[in-house]
Enzyme design. Sequence first.
Site, PDB file in Angstrom:
ATOM      1  N   ARG A   1      20.732 132.431  61.902  1.00 39.87           N
ATOM      2  CA  ARG A   1      21.468 133.432  61.117  1.00 39.87           C
ATOM      3  C   ARG A   1      22.812 133.670  61.788  1.00 39.87           C
ATOM      4  NH1 ARG A   1      18.774 132.617  57.425  1.00 39.87           N
ATOM      5  NH2 ARG A   1      17.378 134.003  56.280  1.00 39.87           N
TER       6      ARG A   1
ATOM      7  N   HIS B   1      25.473 127.294  54.788  1.00 39.87           N
ATOM      8  CA  HIS B   1      24.128 127.900  54.795  1.00 39.87           C
ATOM      9  C   HIS B   1      23.186 127.130  53.869  1.00 39.87           C
ATOM     10  CE1 HIS B   1      21.544 131.763  55.303  1.00 39.87           C
ATOM     11  NE2 HIS B   1      20.777 130.699  55.142  1.00 39.87           N
TER      12      HIS B   1
HETATM   13  P1  NDP Z   1       9.200 131.798  62.900  1.00 38.74           P
HETATM   14  O1  NDP Z   1       8.950 133.260  62.798  1.00 38.74           O
HETATM   15  O2  NDP Z   1       8.104 130.851  62.563  1.00 38.74           O
HETATM   16  O3  NDP Z   1       9.668 131.451  64.397  1.00 38.74           O
HETATM   17  C1  NDP Z   1      10.540 132.242  65.130  1.00 38.74           C
HETATM   18  C2  NDP Z   1      10.581 131.750  66.574  1.00 38.74           C
HETATM   19  O4  NDP Z   1      11.556 132.516  67.288  1.00 38.74           O
HETATM   20  C3  NDP Z   1       9.249 131.945  67.298  1.00 38.74           C
HETATM   21  O5  NDP Z   1       8.997 130.860  68.171  1.00 38.74           O
HETATM   22  C4  NDP Z   1       9.492 133.212  68.108  1.00 38.74           C
HETATM   23  O6  NDP Z   1       8.739 133.314  69.304  1.00 38.74           O
HETATM   24  C5  NDP Z   1      10.954 133.064  68.452  1.00 38.74           C
HETATM   25  N1  NDP Z   1      11.541 134.365  68.777  1.00 38.74           N
HETATM   26  C6  NDP Z   1      11.700 135.438  67.974  1.00 38.74           C
HETATM   27  N2  NDP Z   1      12.264 136.472  68.655  1.00 38.74           N
HETATM   28  C7  NDP Z   1      12.455 136.008  69.911  1.00 38.74           C
HETATM   29  C8  NDP Z   1      12.982 136.599  71.088  1.00 38.74           C
HETATM   30  N3  NDP Z   1      13.420 137.854  71.106  1.00 38.74           N
HETATM   31  N4  NDP Z   1      13.020 135.844  72.198  1.00 38.74           N
HETATM   32  C9  NDP Z   1      12.559 134.565  72.208  1.00 38.74           C
HETATM   33  N5  NDP Z   1      12.048 133.945  71.122  1.00 38.74           N
HETATM   34  C10 NDP Z   1      11.995 134.674  69.993  1.00 38.74           C
HETATM   35  O7  NDP Z   1      10.488 131.498  62.040  1.00 38.74           O
HETATM   36  P2  NDP Z   1      10.916 130.118  61.334  1.00 38.74           P
HETATM   37  O8  NDP Z   1      10.836 129.045  62.336  1.00 38.74           O
HETATM   38  O9  NDP Z   1      10.187 129.946  60.053  1.00 38.74           O
HETATM   39  O10 NDP Z   1      12.442 130.453  60.933  1.00 38.74           O
HETATM   40  C11 NDP Z   1      13.396 130.771  61.917  1.00 38.74           C
HETATM   41  C12 NDP Z   1      14.663 131.278  61.264  1.00 38.74           C
HETATM   42  O11 NDP Z   1      15.371 130.213  60.655  1.00 38.74           O
HETATM   43  C13 NDP Z   1      14.483 132.276  60.109  1.00 38.74           C
HETATM   44  O12 NDP Z   1      14.199 133.576  60.583  1.00 38.74           O
HETATM   45  C14 NDP Z   1      15.812 132.180  59.406  1.00 38.74           C
HETATM   46  O13 NDP Z   1      16.711 133.118  59.942  1.00 38.74           O
HETATM   47  C15 NDP Z   1      16.300 130.771  59.727  1.00 38.74           C
HETATM   48  N6  NDP Z   1      16.371 129.933  58.537  1.00 38.74           N
HETATM   49  C16 NDP Z   1      17.577 129.367  58.203  1.00 38.74           C
HETATM   50  C17 NDP Z   1      17.685 128.536  57.121  1.00 38.74           C
HETATM   51  C18 NDP Z   1      18.977 127.859  56.798  1.00 38.74           C
HETATM   52  O14 NDP Z   1      19.070 127.199  55.752  1.00 38.74           O
HETATM   53  N7  NDP Z   1      19.987 127.964  57.636  1.00 38.74           N
HETATM   54  C19 NDP Z   1      16.519 128.230  56.274  1.00 38.74           C
HETATM   55  C20 NDP Z   1      15.321 128.856  56.718  1.00 38.74           C
HETATM   56  C21 NDP Z   1      15.258 129.680  57.799  1.00 38.74           C
HETATM   57  P3  NDP Z   1       7.119 133.411  69.270  1.00 38.74           P
HETATM   58  O15 NDP Z   1       6.678 132.053  68.795  1.00 38.74           O
HETATM   59  O16 NDP Z   1       6.743 133.660  70.666  1.00 38.74           O
HETATM   60  O17 NDP Z   1       6.796 134.499  68.288  1.00 38.74           O
HETATM   61  C1  OXD Z   2      15.937 131.165  54.583  1.00 36.18           C
HETATM   62  C2  OXD Z   2      17.308 130.689  54.339  1.00 36.18           C
HETATM   63  O1  OXD Z   2      15.740 132.116  55.350  1.00 36.18           O
HETATM   64  O2  OXD Z   2      17.514 129.918  53.371  1.00 36.18           O
HETATM   65  O3  OXD Z   2      15.012 130.572  53.998  1.00 36.18           O
HETATM   66  O4  OXD Z   2      18.211 131.040  55.103  1.00 36.18           O
END
Ligand code: NDP
Ligand code: OXD
Length: 314
Positions: free
Chosen positions: A229, A277
């Site tokens: 993000r 994005h």
């Molecule tokens: P998940 O919730 O599956 O994974 C998030 C990961 O981040 C986990 O490993 C989590 O740790 C880690 N995390 C969260 N907070 C912290 C912290 N404070 N310190 C260290 N690690 C942290 O999310 P997704 O993988 O499904 O998606 C990730 C992000 O990708 C979404 O939230 C979204 O913002 C972005 N996204 C962007 C898109 C785009 O087109 N650009 C499309 C889709 C998503 P733990 O495993 O220990 O909980």
């Molecule tokens: C999502 C994105 O969060 O598209 O799925 O950014």
Amino acid sequence: MTLLVAINGWDVSPWMDRFRRFLPEKRIVAAGEDFDPAEIHYVASWKHTPRSLASLPNLRAILSLGAGVDHLIGDPELPSVPIVRVVDQNLTERMSEYVVMHCLIHLRRQKQYDAQQREGRWYDERDQPAARELRVGMLGLGILGGDAVRKLKVMGFDVAGWSRSPKAIEGIRTYAGEGELDAFLGRTDILVCLLPLTPATRGILNRRLFAKLARDGRLGGPAIINAGRGGLQVEEDIIACLDDGTLKAATLDVFATEPLPASSPLWTHPGVTITPHNAAASDPDAIAASVAAQIRRHEAGEPWRNIVDPVVGY
Ligand code: NDP
Ligand code: OXD
């Protein structure tokens, strides 16, 4: 039982079409149309207007149309019902394609060859590091980061990852929590960010963090790739760090303000690669089918899958 589709920033019509097709027995209304608040049982949201869901007395769940839920959590009057997010194979695969492609673009210096082509200049760079000589570090080892690190590994990169809680992933060095962040950064040539935007991660991609990345790598300086993000990055720091050599390159799919304003210096900086994005676009066919399946399972008495913790923020 009615589904309210509340979307800002995307064309709503493909979503209405898919929801009507996948949930033919339900009434589907779009935000802005006439409806009785009491008839709404479910909301499908992408950046719904804040406070607009506050008075829906029979609401059962809010289903995010994206994997990220910061657009929901930021609503100060979000009803206290389960928040369900998207986990979709199609979206996951798209994101891994993006991450692997941009790591390869850095490895193979494709931006340099693009520039040479524009100038009609033949310059054959013979110093060509192998993927195994590049240390890629993934911030976030969830659904998306977890898939991408495995695919980077298949390409031969030397891959590590960092998350909140410890993880064990075969062939990947893993680090967890604040205490292990510096060690992770110190072995990273390409930093990829797939973290969610939460109070704990906002602004994490800043000068202090960039200064801790490895400086002895084969790219001649560290590169970052952010597809998480825009709120995770401090854009002024990225520009300043590219200018003074703290960073060699930045690939950015997400921005503090989207669309990225025409006045942003990121557009023209030679060290920056911009995508709009769409690293992993939410495909209406796949996502609406998965939301419809969630609603069906719920009505059959099964628990919601992929529920978000609104306090932690993901
Ligand atoms: P998940 O919730 O599956 O994974 C998030 C990961 O981040 C986990 O490993 C989590 O740790 C880690 N995390 C969260 N907070 C912290 C912290 N404070 N310190 C260290 N690690 C942290 O999310 P997704 O993988 O499904 O998606 C990730 C992000 O990708 C979404 O939230 C979204 O913002 C972005 N996204 C962007 C898109 C785009 O087109 N650009 C499309 C889709 C998503 P733990 O495993 O220990 O909980
Ligand atoms: C999502 C994105 O969060 O598209 O799925 O950014």
